[in-house]
Each structure stands twice: as C-alpha cells, then as structure tokens.
Design an enzyme around this catalytic site. Sequence first.
Site, PDB file in Angstrom:
ATOM      1  N   GLU A   1       0.827  -1.213   0.000  1.00 41.70           N
ATOM      2  CA  GLU A   1       0.000   0.000   0.000  1.00 41.70           C
ATOM      3  C   GLU A   1       0.864   1.266   0.000  1.00 41.70           C
ATOM      4  OE1 GLU A   1      -3.781  -0.023   1.919  1.00 41.70           O
ATOM      5  OE2 GLU A   1      -3.066   1.495   3.326  1.00 41.70           O
TER       6      GLU A   1
ATOM      7  N   TYR B   1      -7.017   6.993  -0.080  1.00 43.60           N
ATOM      8  CA  TYR B   1      -7.784   8.174  -0.479  1.00 43.60           C
ATOM      9  C   TYR B   1      -8.160   8.933   0.783  1.00 43.60           C
ATOM     10  CZ  TYR B   1     -11.546  10.657  -3.011  1.00 43.60           C
ATOM     11  OH  TYR B   1     -12.362  11.588  -3.593  1.00 43.60           O
TER      12      TYR B   1
ATOM     13  N   ARG C   1     -16.446   3.978   3.373  1.00 48.64           N
ATOM     14  CA  ARG C   1     -17.205   5.118   3.896  1.00 48.64           C
ATOM     15  C   ARG C   1     -16.247   6.270   4.205  1.00 48.64           C
ATOM     16  NH1 ARG C   1     -19.295   5.339   9.956  1.00 48.64           N
ATOM     17  NH2 ARG C   1     -17.069   5.740  10.148  1.00 48.64           N
TER      18      ARG C   1
ATOM     19  N   ASP D   1     -13.480   7.750   7.466  1.00 46.36           N
ATOM     20  CA  ASP D   1     -13.703   8.097   8.874  1.00 46.36           C
ATOM     21  C   ASP D   1     -14.504   9.387   8.962  1.00 46.36           C
ATOM     22  OD1 ASP D   1     -12.535   5.985  10.281  1.00 46.36           O
ATOM     23  OD2 ASP D   1     -10.526   6.748   9.815  1.00 46.36           O
TER      24      ASP D   1
ATOM     25  N   ALA E   1     -20.616   2.597   3.344  1.00 46.40           N
ATOM     26  CA  ALA E   1     -19.891   2.136   2.145  1.00 46.40           C
ATOM     27  C   ALA E   1     -20.793   1.316   1.224  1.00 46.40           C
ATOM     28  CB  ALA E   1     -18.680   1.313   2.574  1.00 46.40           C
TER      29      ALA E   1
ATOM     30  N   TYR F   1     -13.288  -5.892   9.219  1.00 40.40           N
ATOM     31  CA  TYR F   1     -12.645  -5.660  10.511  1.00 40.40           C
ATOM     32  C   TYR F   1     -12.693  -6.913  11.377  1.00 40.40           C
ATOM     33  CZ  TYR F   1     -13.236  -1.011   8.708  1.00 40.40           C
ATOM     34  OH  TYR F   1     -13.172   0.081   7.886  1.00 40.40           O
TER      35      TYR F   1
ATOM     36  N   HIS G   1     -15.603  -3.234  13.618  1.00 39.83           N
ATOM     37  CA  HIS G   1     -15.342  -1.808  13.410  1.00 39.83           C
ATOM     38  C   HIS G   1     -15.580  -1.084  14.737  1.00 39.83           C
ATOM     39  CE1 HIS G   1     -16.252   2.348  12.077  1.00 39.83           C
ATOM     40  NE2 HIS G   1     -15.315   2.078  11.192  1.00 39.83           N
TER      41      HIS G   1
ATOM     42  N   LYS H   1     -22.545  -5.178   2.386  1.00 41.28           N
ATOM     43  CA  LYS H   1     -21.594  -4.666   1.375  1.00 41.28           C
ATOM     44  C   LYS H   1     -21.379  -5.701   0.278  1.00 41.28           C
ATOM     45  CE  LYS H   1     -18.180  -3.035   4.303  1.00 41.28           C
ATOM     46  NZ  LYS H   1     -17.092  -2.140   4.763  1.00 41.28           N
TER      47      LYS H   1
ATOM     48  N   GLN I   1      -8.749  -4.877   8.047  1.00 40.96           N
ATOM     49  CA  GLN I   1      -7.995  -3.978   8.915  1.00 40.96           C
ATOM     50  C   GLN I   1      -6.802  -4.766   9.445  1.00 40.96           C
ATOM     51  OE1 GLN I   1      -6.841  -1.268   9.842  1.00 40.96           O
ATOM     52  NE2 GLN I   1      -8.598  -0.278  10.836  1.00 40.96           N
TER      53      GLN I   1
HETATM   54  P1  FAD Z   1     -18.842   0.981   6.496  1.00 39.44           P
HETATM   55  O1  FAD Z   1     -18.760  -0.347   5.896  1.00 39.44           O
HETATM   56  O2  FAD Z   1     -19.872   1.927   5.990  1.00 39.44           O
HETATM   57  O3  FAD Z   1     -19.072   0.770   8.070  1.00 39.44           O
HETATM   58  C1  FAD Z   1     -18.923   1.844   8.994  1.00 39.44           C
HETATM   59  C2  FAD Z   1     -19.684   1.502  10.280  1.00 39.44           C
HETATM   60  O4  FAD Z   1     -21.086   1.547  10.016  1.00 39.44           O
HETATM   61  C3  FAD Z   1     -19.411   0.084  10.793  1.00 39.44           C
HETATM   62  O5  FAD Z   1     -19.435   0.137  12.190  1.00 39.44           O
HETATM   63  C4  FAD Z   1     -20.577  -0.729  10.244  1.00 39.44           C
HETATM   64  O6  FAD Z   1     -20.851  -1.876  11.017  1.00 39.44           O
HETATM   65  C5  FAD Z   1     -21.703   0.305  10.336  1.00 39.44           C
HETATM   66  N1  FAD Z   1     -22.764   0.113   9.340  1.00 39.44           N
HETATM   67  C6  FAD Z   1     -22.634  -0.229   8.035  1.00 39.44           C
HETATM   68  N2  FAD Z   1     -23.847  -0.286   7.440  1.00 39.44           N
HETATM   69  C7  FAD Z   1     -24.750   0.049   8.384  1.00 39.44           C
HETATM   70  C8  FAD Z   1     -26.185   0.187   8.409  1.00 39.44           C
HETATM   71  N3  FAD Z   1     -26.903  -0.043   7.313  1.00 39.44           N
HETATM   72  N4  FAD Z   1     -26.783   0.551   9.576  1.00 39.44           N
HETATM   73  C9  FAD Z   1     -26.060   0.798  10.691  1.00 39.44           C
HETATM   74  N5  FAD Z   1     -24.704   0.674  10.741  1.00 39.44           N
HETATM   75  C10 FAD Z   1     -24.074   0.309   9.610  1.00 39.44           C
HETATM   76  N6  FAD Z   1     -10.163   5.506   5.112  1.00 39.44           N
HETATM   77  C11 FAD Z   1      -9.927   6.519   4.241  1.00 39.44           C
HETATM   78  O7  FAD Z   1     -10.348   7.643   4.491  1.00 39.44           O
HETATM   79  N7  FAD Z   1      -9.196   6.319   3.103  1.00 39.44           N
HETATM   80  C12 FAD Z   1      -8.700   5.106   2.769  1.00 39.44           C
HETATM   81  O8  FAD Z   1      -8.050   4.962   1.725  1.00 39.44           O
HETATM   82  C13 FAD Z   1      -8.957   4.005   3.635  1.00 39.44           C
HETATM   83  N8  FAD Z   1      -8.538   2.760   3.328  1.00 39.44           N
HETATM   84  C14 FAD Z   1      -8.869   1.702   4.142  1.00 39.44           C
HETATM   85  C15 FAD Z   1      -8.495   0.404   3.778  1.00 39.44           C
HETATM   86  C16 FAD Z   1      -8.808  -0.677   4.592  1.00 39.44           C
HETATM   87  C17 FAD Z   1      -8.435  -2.070   4.167  1.00 39.44           C
HETATM   88  C18 FAD Z   1      -9.488  -0.462   5.835  1.00 39.44           C
HETATM   89  C19 FAD Z   1      -9.794  -1.621   6.749  1.00 39.44           C
HETATM   90  C20 FAD Z   1      -9.868   0.819   6.212  1.00 39.44           C
HETATM   91  C21 FAD Z   1      -9.580   1.917   5.364  1.00 39.44           C
HETATM   92  N9  FAD Z   1      -9.969   3.219   5.686  1.00 39.44           N
HETATM   93  C22 FAD Z   1      -9.708   4.262   4.828  1.00 39.44           C
HETATM   94  C23 FAD Z   1     -10.650   3.495   6.956  1.00 39.44           C
HETATM   95  C24 FAD Z   1     -12.185   3.450   6.822  1.00 39.44           C
HETATM   96  O9  FAD Z   1     -12.627   4.498   5.988  1.00 39.44           O
HETATM   97  C25 FAD Z   1     -12.768   3.585   8.227  1.00 39.44           C
HETATM   98  O10 FAD Z   1     -12.484   2.440   8.986  1.00 39.44           O
HETATM   99  C26 FAD Z   1     -14.223   3.955   8.312  1.00 39.44           C
HETATM  100  O11 FAD Z   1     -14.506   4.328   9.666  1.00 39.44           O
HETATM  101  C27 FAD Z   1     -15.200   2.854   7.918  1.00 39.44           C
HETATM  102  O12 FAD Z   1     -15.192   2.648   6.569  1.00 39.44           O
HETATM  103  P2  FAD Z   1     -15.988   1.390   5.942  1.00 39.44           P
HETATM  104  O13 FAD Z   1     -15.926   1.530   4.500  1.00 39.44           O
HETATM  105  O14 FAD Z   1     -15.552   0.139   6.577  1.00 39.44           O
HETATM  106  O15 FAD Z   1     -17.481   1.769   6.473  1.00 39.44           O
END
Ligand code: FAD
Length: 296
Positions: free
Chosen positions: A27, A59, A117, A119, A133, A153, A157, A173, A184
């Site tokens: 990465e 990103y 999604r 942070d 996401a 995760y 998460h 997803k 993660q």
């Molecule tokens: P989601 O999948 O949307 O989940 C976020 C939270 O919402 C989780 O707790 C989930 O259980 C909950 N949730 C999901 N759907 C629902 C629903 N329908 N109702 C209620 N709760 C729900 N961040 C960046 O900014 N840039 C990057 O390039 C980046 N790369 C990453 C790469 C990897 C491999 C990992 C593991 C993380 C990365 N992150 C990055 C961090 C990531 O953006 C954060 O961890 C963020 O807080 C969650 O993103 P997600 O896409 O997992 O969110």
Amino acid sequence: MIEAEEMKVPMKITEILAQEKPVLSFEVFPPKKEDAYETVERAAAGIARLSPSFMSVTYGAGGGTSRYTVELAHNLWKHYHVTALAHLSCVSSTREQIHAMAQKLKENELFNVLALRGDIPADGHVETDYQYASELISDLKEMGDFCIGAACYPEGHPESATRKEDILHLKEKVDAGCSFLTTQMFFDNNIFYNFLYRIREIGITVPVIAGIMPVTNAKQIKRILSMSGTYLPTRFKTILDRFGSSPAAMKQAGIAYTTEQVIDLVANDVHAIHIYSMNKPDVAEQIKRSVSEIMV
Ligand code: FAD
C-alpha cells in the site's frame, strides 16, 4: 502468471486472486501537501519495482490527500505495469463528486476500487448523500465495470456495538456488489482465522485479503492503535517495550514480526496478503525477500 508485457490492460483484483499463486500486495498513501508528491512518487516507484501482485493507493476522507490518488494509481500501471487498487471514500463527498471521481477513474483505466465510507472527520462535518460504504458500492456498480472491494474488521469496526452486528453489515456490502475484502490490520492471526470462520458461516464467500502492518516505529503504532482499537498480543507489547526507543531495532523487530505473521498465514492456507507498507520501499523489500520461498 501473465507476464506484464502480455497484458494490455491492468487485471481485475478478482482475476489476480483467482490465479493459482500467492498474492502479496503493498500500500501507498498520497502526500498531504503538494511539495511532498515527488517523495511519495519515489516511494511508490520503489515498491512497484518489487513487482507486487498489485498496489493499493489510499484516499483521504476529507479531501486532503484525495487529489493524488488517481495520479499515483494511474502511474503505477503506466510506468511499472503494476495493477493499482484505488481507494475511494464517500462520507465527505456529494453524489456529484463521487460520480465525477468515478468518471476520472475510468478515464485513467482504473477499474479496481476499494469502496469505503471513510472516517467521520473530527469536526463531525459530513455530506448527506452517503452514509455507509454499501451505498457507494451500489452506486459504483451502476457507474461502470468496476471490480469493487471493501474493508472488513476482524476485531469489529470501532463504531459497531458488537462484532456480530458489524459482520451483518459486512454482508450488506457483499450483497451490494463488492467482490473481495481487505482486512484492517491485526497482530494476532487467531483473530483473523476466527473472523474468517464467522463470515463464512453467515454466507460471505468472497475472497478475503489479510492486511498486515509492519510496525517499524513505536510512536506510529501508538497513534494508530488509539484510533483503531486493534488488540496487541503480549508478545508484541514486549517487543514494543524493549525496542520501541531504538528506531533501528524496532524496525528490524517489526519486520521480523510481520514476516512471522505472513509465514503463519501461508502455512494456514491464506494466500492473499496485503502489507500496509506505509510508503517504505525498504520495509516492503525486506518482507518480500524474507518470504520469497514461502509465497511461491
Ligand atoms: P462501512 O462499511 O460503511 O461501516 C462503517 C460503520 O457503520 C461500521 O461500524 C458498520 O458496522 C456500520 N454500518 C454499516 N452499514 C450500516 C447500516 N446499514 N446501519 C447501521 N450501521 C451500519 N479511510 C480513508 O479515508 N481512506 C482510505 O483509503 C482508507 N482505506 C482503508 C483500507 C482498509 C483495508 C481499511 C480496513 C480501512 C480503510 N480506511 C480508509 C478506513 C475506513 O474508511 C474507516 O475504517 C471507516 O470508519 C469505515 O469505513 P468502511 O468503508 O468500513 O465503512
């Protein structure tokens, strides 16, 4: 293996994962400021020269480092014939901005996307078009022939009340159209094996890439852990306590620890491993060399 010269276009990550050979990816993250671009580009080039299975380019959620993701990812293919996985986060973007970014990705032949999604920024300001996401994944499916991945995760998460709830949302997803997952970081492989068992049990069948971070700097890991809540095994804590104040020793111990994790993963039939190499070609190179006879 398809030799780089034979490839006219970058492979889809799912095609890479389907090949009967181990996958080792690295990465890079884009610079926060324009004047650091060249340094990052050099680091990315150094890692690309190791011919990894693919490289991911992160990103920035708040727009900070997002400008350079496409450029860095595009150059990986153009200059080094390394397939790129461009990350894309949605919570700080409008639908219009995401559509524009998807268009830009296509124009740059970037069809592998890790849909996130992002942070929630410290000031809490987010846009309202995307909450999760899974919504970005559904949208990307409509926007082109993207090979879409998502984050998962093994320890849950941090915002999820329970791991079970998080896994149910992970299934959403996958159902929305993501075809592989990257984890993660974790420092205890048993947590990953247990997670794999649990997600398979509820019917998540897509390939999972194990994400491992070589900790080469004690300060860096303390900051990251405070954000992610990742469990640190006692064995790792002892290493941090003993070598954390000596950068050279910490680096050596961190690389050795990651190498051991990789060996154990491969021994347990996990053949897709992503190294959070943090723009450090020397670290990536040492790990790749240490497992050269193991990941074949
Ligand atoms: P989601 O999948 O949307 O989940 C976020 C939270 O919402 C989780 O707790 C989930 O259980 C909950 N949730 C999901 N759907 C629902 C629903 N329908 N109702 C209620 N709760 C729900 N961040 C960046 O900014 N840039 C990057 O390039 C980046 N790369 C990453 C790469 C990897 C491999 C990992 C593991 C993380 C990365 N992150 C990055 C961090 C990531 O953006 C954060 O961890 C963020 O807080 C969650 O993103 P997600 O896409 O997992 O969110």
